[in-house]
Design an enzyme around this catalytic site. Structure first.
Site, PDB file in Angstrom:
ATOM      1  N   PRO A   1      15.483 -23.465 -48.033  1.00 17.12           N
ATOM      2  CG  PRO A   1      17.347 -24.724 -48.617  1.00 17.12           C
ATOM      3  CD  PRO A   1      16.958 -23.388 -48.075  1.00 17.12           C
ATOM      4  CB  THR A   2      14.357 -27.988 -45.751  1.00 14.71           C
ATOM      5  OG1 THR A   2      15.364 -27.444 -44.868  1.00 14.71           O
ATOM      6  CG2 THR A   2      15.020 -28.728 -46.895  1.00 14.71           C
TER       7      THR A   2
ATOM      8  CG  HIS B   1      -2.426 -24.733 -38.008  1.00 16.40           C
ATOM      9  ND1 HIS B   1      -1.759 -23.572 -38.352  1.00 16.40           N
ATOM     10  CD2 HIS B   1      -3.163 -24.422 -36.913  1.00 16.40           C
ATOM     11  CE1 HIS B   1      -2.075 -22.618 -37.502  1.00 16.40           C
ATOM     12  NE2 HIS B   1      -2.923 -23.102 -36.614  1.00 16.40           N
TER      13      HIS B   1
END
Length: 300
Positions: free
Chosen positions: A171-172, A84
């Protein structure tokens, strides 16, 4: 819930395999006054979790903000793989007016949540659908195009600066899309082939952007564990694009490839009227309505 104002929220999280993380996120909606967790489901192929929750506006806002924080802390999109499309650990958060709440109030609620999660978690937020700040931001697919991997470059473009939060991705956790919309039906049709290009071709014919059904968004998805593919659809107004109509158009388009339908699924919850409409079509019922459903009278 004692309040006469009820809002629904259907947040999508980019985690469908690690059940410990799934339960942590779901826990944000459990045992909360003024909030009721109706459903949550995961899909390993999509690597995605869909939650359906209702509640009083203030209580629901707090629970959603807490759940977003848990997802930001636990999901690293640098390690995420799935069928997805996604651009965020919390990918999309729609608010849906249910009882005694206007769309304007749902929009205001989405903006309040957007501002808080941007400040609290350093998360870029894009507003979409009824809350969109510009026409080119109304469509979720347009905002999400390029996904997490292309987000940093995309956000350098003036037209894709976030509505809230920093002007670079987390960043994550990437970024999150938040907004308000009417109820939709997430409906998937499975095909007896493993060729993703066939599902993609059918999806292009079925969805509105390809000349298909007006209130249908669709894409092809590979279900690797089952060795088949799927046409995954969002029906954004089931009163105008019925489930049975989407199903039959997929069947028609599949015929040209010698492919048949082997099953279908509904993700999350669905309005009863959407099922009644489809049952009436396939059974050939005349003038059938929800008033003839026993459970409808039990809930009055």
């Amino acid at each position: 819930m004692s309040s006469n104002k009820i809002v629904e929220c259907v947040p999508n999280f980019s985690e469908g395999r690690d059940l410990e993380k799934v339960e942590k996120i779901a826990g944000a909606f459990r045992a909360k006054e003024g909030v009721k967790l109706l459903d949550y489901s995961t899909d390993k192929d999509h690597n995605r979790m869909v939650v359906t929750v209702v509640g009083e506006p203030e209580a629901l806002k707090k629970a959603v903000i807490e759940a977003i924080g848990i997802a930001v802390e636990n999901i690293d999109l640098n390690q995420h793989k799935g069928q997805h499309p996604r651009m965020g650990a919390v990918d999309v958060v729609p608010f849906i007016p249910i009882r005694n709440v206007s769309m304007d109030e749902a929009v205001a609620m989405s903006k309040e949540v957007a501002g808080e999660v941007a400040d609290k978690y350093g998360l870029p937020v894009f507003l979409y659908e009824k809350a969109a700040s510009a026409p080119h931001r109304e469509n979720l697919a347009a905002i999400r195009k390029g996904e997490f991997e292309g987000l940093k470059e995309k956000m350098t473009q003036p037209q894709w600066k976030p509505d809230f939060g920093p002007e670079q991705p987390h960043p994550t956790a990437g970024a999150v899309v938040i907004g308000a919309r009417m109820p939709l039906v997430a409906y998937n049709v499975n095909l007896n082939t493993n060729k993703l290009e066939i599902a993609d071709a059918i999806a292009k014919k079925v969805r509105f952007l390809g000349g298909g059904l007006r209130f249908c968004k669709a894409m092809g998805v590979e279900l690797t564990d089952r060795g088949i593919v799927q046409v995954s659809m969002n029906l954004t107004d089931f009163t105008k694009t019925a489930i049975y109509r989407a199903h039959e158009l997929v069947r028609i388009e599949a015929n040209r490839y010698g492919v048949t339908i082997v099953g279908a699924e509904i993700i999350g919850l669905v309005p009863m009227d959407a099922l009644i409409d489809t049952a009436a079509y396939y059974l050939g019922l005349d003038d059938f309505s929800t008033k003839q459903v026993l459970e409808t009278h039990l809930m009055e």
